[in-house]
Design a protein around this motif. Structure first.
Motif, mmCIF file in Angstrom:
data_model
loop_
_atom_site.group_PDB
_atom_site.id
_atom_site.type_symbol
_atom_site.label_atom_id
_atom_site.label_comp_id
_atom_site.label_asym_id
_atom_site.label_seq_id
_atom_site.Cartn_x
_atom_site.Cartn_y
_atom_site.Cartn_z
ATOM 1 N N THR A 79 0.861 -1.188 0.000
ATOM 2 C CA THR A 79 0.000 0.000 0.000
ATOM 3 C C THR A 79 0.892 1.231 0.000
ATOM 4 O O THR A 79 2.121 1.118 0.080
ATOM 5 N N THR A 80 0.277 2.403 -0.042
ATOM 6 C CA THR A 80 1.071 3.628 0.059
ATOM 7 C C THR A 80 1.728 3.742 1.426
ATOM 8 O O THR A 80 2.773 4.349 1.564
ATOM 9 N N ALA A 81 1.121 3.126 2.436
ATOM 10 C CA ALA A 81 1.698 3.139 3.779
ATOM 11 C C ALA A 81 2.755 2.063 3.963
ATOM 12 O O ALA A 81 3.531 2.106 4.920
ATOM 13 N N ALA A 82 2.795 1.079 3.041
ATOM 14 C CA ALA A 82 3.771 -0.011 3.128
ATOM 15 C C ALA A 82 4.223 -0.397 1.723
ATOM 16 O O ALA A 82 3.828 -1.429 1.179
ATOM 17 N N PRO A 83 5.063 0.442 1.093
ATOM 18 C CA PRO A 83 5.511 0.153 -0.274
ATOM 19 C C PRO A 83 6.451 -1.054 -0.321
ATOM 20 O O PRO A 83 6.998 -1.470 0.697
ATOM 21 N N TRP A 84 6.632 -1.589 -1.510
ATOM 22 C CA TRP A 84 7.576 -2.681 -1.732
ATOM 23 C C TRP A 84 8.178 -2.493 -3.106
ATOM 24 O O TRP A 84 7.698 -1.692 -3.905
ATOM 25 N N CYS A 85 9.251 -3.211 -3.387
ATOM 26 C CA CYS A 85 9.892 -3.115 -4.698
ATOM 27 C C CYS A 85 10.307 -4.509 -5.126
ATOM 28 O O CYS A 85 10.970 -5.224 -4.364
ATOM 29 N N LEU A 86 9.908 -4.888 -6.330
ATOM 30 C CA LEU A 86 10.293 -6.194 -6.859
ATOM 31 C C LEU A 86 11.797 -6.252 -7.147
ATOM 32 O O LEU A 86 12.352 -7.334 -7.273
ATOM 33 N N GLN A 87 12.432 -5.106 -7.224
ATOM 34 C CA GLN A 87 13.876 -5.028 -7.451
ATOM 35 C C GLN A 87 14.585 -4.515 -6.188
ATOM 36 O O GLN A 87 15.508 -3.723 -6.254
ATOM 37 N N ALA A 132 11.009 0.101 9.162
ATOM 38 C CA ALA A 132 11.970 1.023 8.535
ATOM 39 C C ALA A 132 12.028 0.835 7.022
ATOM 40 O O ALA A 132 12.057 1.805 6.266
ATOM 41 N N ILE A 133 12.022 -0.408 6.570
ATOM 42 C CA ILE A 133 12.123 -0.693 5.130
ATOM 43 C C ILE A 133 10.873 -0.230 4.387
ATOM 44 O O ILE A 133 10.961 0.373 3.324
ATOM 45 N N ARG A 134 9.702 -0.500 4.955
ATOM 46 C CA ARG A 134 8.445 -0.259 4.247
ATOM 47 C C ARG A 134 7.735 1.010 4.696
ATOM 48 O O ARG A 134 6.562 1.221 4.386
ATOM 49 N N ALA A 135 8.448 1.898 5.356
ATOM 50 C CA ALA A 135 7.849 3.158 5.805
ATOM 51 C C ALA A 135 7.452 4.009 4.595
ATOM 52 O O ALA A 135 8.100 3.964 3.549
ATOM 53 N N SER A 146 1.211 -0.013 -5.146
ATOM 54 C CA SER A 146 0.021 -0.767 -5.511
ATOM 55 C C SER A 146 0.468 -1.940 -6.384
ATOM 56 O O SER A 146 1.222 -1.735 -7.342
ATOM 57 N N PRO A 147 0.017 -3.149 -6.092
ATOM 58 C CA PRO A 147 0.424 -4.303 -6.898
ATOM 59 C C PRO A 147 0.036 -4.178 -8.373
ATOM 60 O O PRO A 147 0.677 -4.773 -9.229
ATOM 61 N N GLU A 148 -0.976 -3.372 -8.669
ATOM 62 C CA GLU A 148 -1.389 -3.188 -10.068
ATOM 63 C C GLU A 148 -0.462 -2.243 -10.825
ATOM 64 O O GLU A 148 -0.523 -2.165 -12.048
ATOM 65 N N ARG A 149 0.352 -1.495 -10.118
ATOM 66 C CA ARG A 149 1.266 -0.544 -10.765
ATOM 67 C C ARG A 149 2.700 -0.781 -10.282
ATOM 68 O O ARG A 149 3.235 -0.011 -9.471
ATOM 69 N N PRO A 150 3.358 -1.859 -10.769
ATOM 70 C CA PRO A 150 4.736 -2.105 -10.347
ATOM 71 C C PRO A 150 5.624 -0.918 -10.726
ATOM 72 O O PRO A 150 5.498 -0.348 -11.807
ATOM 73 N N ALA A 151 6.472 -0.522 -9.827
ATOM 74 C CA ALA A 151 7.365 0.616 -10.075
ATOM 75 C C ALA A 151 8.682 0.370 -9.354
ATOM 76 O O ALA A 151 8.740 -0.335 -8.353
#
Length: 185
Positions: A79-87, A132-135, A146-151
């Motif tokens: 989510t915007t409160a808990a982003p993630w990155c596939l890379q 700390a990572i997903r802040a 958002s999983p629908e918009r990988p960035a």
């Protein structure tokens, strides 16, 4: 008299240092009791201090742990409160945090950590590292929210301090720069 002499020899023998390898506990490898001391485990090094193949091997093992264990169990919704990155492997700060978390996990799942080892890992390491990572303003804040918009985007870090900039500006630059101790005409 003979009995007194025998007791004196026995006391001398008991007071002397034990002979090496003569301990009945040597077969069990107990340190300080005649056995060899246990081999010290290798010193863990932070992943960002590793180079070349050593770093790639460690990153591969870390990626396996993150993909096979950490994310399936603790990878809450993106989510915007808990982003993630596939890379995430390209974000040095994230790699450093996850590597430290993985090293702590290995330590705390060891039987020597006791029955509360994994609780301590959850309380003292997991919650803090993931926060700390997903802040929202953390190292992945410019990536997928958002999983629908990988960035994926690596934000630039702060520039060097003014002191470092002045020191770099004062140094001679490039070929033809005056070397210390050389005469110029």
């Amino acid at each position: 008299m003979e009995q007194s002499a025998q007791q004196a020899r026995q006391l001398d023998h008991l007071a002397s240092a034990p002979s090496p390898g003569g301990s009945p506990f040597a077969a069990f490898g107990m340190p300080g009791l005649g056995g060899p001391p246990p081999a010290a485990p290798p010193e863990p090094r932070p992943i960002l201090e590793l180079d070349g193949e050593e770093r790639e091997d460690e990153l591969d093992a870390l990626s396996d742990w993150v993909d096979d264990f950490l994310l399936p169990v603790y990878g809450a919704e993106v989510t915007t409160a808990a982003p993630w990155c596939l890379q995430w492997q390209e974000h040095d700060a994230v790699v450093a945090w996850l590597h430290a978390l993985w090293l702590a996990y290995q330590q705390h799942k060891d039987p020597e950590a006791g029955l509360s080892g994994l609780f301590v890992w959850h309380r003292d390491f997991l919650a803090h590292a993931i926060a700390a990572i997903r802040a929202p303003g953390g190292p992945l804040s410019a990536c997928m929210t958002s999983p629908e918009r990988p960035a994926h985007r690596i934000l630039p870090g702060p520039p060097p301090s003014a002191r470092t900039e002045r020191a770099n500006a004062a140094e001679p630059q490039g070929p033809g720069a005056d070397e210390p101790g050389e005469m110029t005409s």
